[in-house]
Design a protein around this motif. Structure first.
Motif, mmCIF file in Angstrom:
data_model
loop_
_atom_site.group_PDB
_atom_site.id
_atom_site.type_symbol
_atom_site.label_atom_id
_atom_site.label_comp_id
_atom_site.label_asym_id
_atom_site.label_seq_id
_atom_site.Cartn_x
_atom_site.Cartn_y
_atom_site.Cartn_z
ATOM 1 N N SER A 7 -66.149 32.958 -51.755
ATOM 2 C CA SER A 7 -65.902 32.680 -50.340
ATOM 3 C C SER A 7 -64.575 33.299 -49.948
ATOM 4 N N GLY A 8 -64.334 33.359 -48.636
ATOM 5 C CA GLY A 8 -63.059 33.848 -48.142
ATOM 6 C C GLY A 8 -63.092 35.247 -47.572
ATOM 7 N N GLY A 9 -64.223 35.905 -47.682
ATOM 8 C CA GLY A 9 -64.327 37.242 -47.111
ATOM 9 C C GLY A 9 -64.321 37.195 -45.593
ATOM 10 N N GLY A 10 -64.234 38.370 -44.988
ATOM 11 C CA GLY A 10 -64.233 38.441 -43.533
ATOM 12 C C GLY A 10 -63.759 39.780 -43.046
ATOM 13 N N LEU A 11 -63.453 39.825 -41.750
ATOM 14 C CA LEU A 11 -62.969 41.035 -41.095
ATOM 15 C C LEU A 11 -61.472 40.894 -40.865
ATOM 16 N N VAL A 12 -60.721 41.893 -41.266
ATOM 17 C CA VAL A 12 -59.267 41.864 -41.112
ATOM 18 C C VAL A 12 -58.782 43.264 -40.764
ATOM 19 N N GLN A 13 -57.681 43.331 -40.048
ATOM 20 C CA GLN A 13 -57.102 44.633 -39.721
ATOM 21 C C GLN A 13 -56.323 45.176 -40.915
ATOM 22 N N ALA A 14 -56.187 46.482 -40.949
ATOM 23 C CA ALA A 14 -55.397 47.122 -41.994
ATOM 24 C C ALA A 14 -53.993 46.526 -42.003
ATOM 25 N N GLY A 15 -53.497 46.270 -43.206
ATOM 26 C CA GLY A 15 -52.201 45.644 -43.365
ATOM 27 C C GLY A 15 -52.262 44.137 -43.476
ATOM 28 N N GLY A 16 -53.420 43.579 -43.186
ATOM 29 C CA GLY A 16 -53.590 42.142 -43.231
ATOM 30 C C GLY A 16 -53.879 41.624 -44.624
ATOM 31 N N SER A 17 -54.149 40.324 -44.714
ATOM 32 C CA SER A 17 -54.371 39.662 -45.985
ATOM 33 C C SER A 17 -55.621 38.786 -45.935
ATOM 34 N N LEU A 18 -56.213 38.605 -47.092
ATOM 35 C CA LEU A 18 -57.301 37.657 -47.281
ATOM 36 C C LEU A 18 -57.142 37.048 -48.666
ATOM 37 N N ARG A 19 -57.647 35.830 -48.814
ATOM 38 C CA ARG A 19 -57.707 35.217 -50.132
ATOM 39 C C ARG A 19 -59.142 34.849 -50.440
ATOM 40 N N LEU A 20 -59.664 35.468 -51.487
ATOM 41 C CA LEU A 20 -61.013 35.163 -51.946
ATOM 42 C C LEU A 20 -60.969 34.048 -52.978
ATOM 43 N N SER A 21 -62.008 33.227 -52.955
ATOM 44 C CA SER A 21 -62.148 32.162 -53.936
ATOM 45 C C SER A 21 -63.444 32.345 -54.707
#
Length: 127
Positions: A7-21
């Motif tokens: 889980s934790g995926g999505g759409l983000v702009q370049a330079g941004g962050s995400l945390r996958l679990s």
């Protein structure tokens, strides 16, 4: 029943962050290595990172070193992939996988080194 649930995926702009679990069910991660792979459209699945719960060692693909961090919470039986400074080329479906044996840097990206797989979560980085 063994299950790995990302889980934790999505759409983000370049330079941004995400945390996958990667939540693991059916076994405890204490004695396993948990890895992250990704697969972009038209490309082969590639190893991104792995953590060996036995000794805490971690390995990263060169393309993500310094930007991604893998960690585990044994109490929650969950492994995380913190992804910072995301680039459009990070766009892919991200999978977690578990290995009964210790994973080295050399076999991190070898799919048959792993025994169980999740279904994947989409990460899209826009430019």
């Amino acid at each position: 029943e063994v299950q790995l649930v990302e889980s934790g995926g999505g759409l983000v702009q370049a330079g941004g962050s995400l945390r996958l679990s990667c939540a693991v069910y059916g076994f405890t991660i204490d004695d396993y290595a948990i890895g992250w792979f990704r697969q972009a459209p038209g490309k082969e699945r590639e190893g991104v990172s792995v953590i060996n719960s036995s000794d805490g060692s971690t390995y990263y693909a060169d393309s993500v070193k310094g930007r991604f961090t893998i960690s585990s919470d044994n109490a929650k039986n969950t492994v995380y992939l913190q992804m910072n400074s995301l680039k459009p080329e990070d766009t892919a479906v991200y999978y977690c996988a578990a290995s009964r044996g210790r994973i080295t840097a050399q076999d991190m990206g070898i799919m048959w080194s792993y025994d169980y797989w999740g279904q994947g979560t989409q990460v899209t980085v826009s430019s």
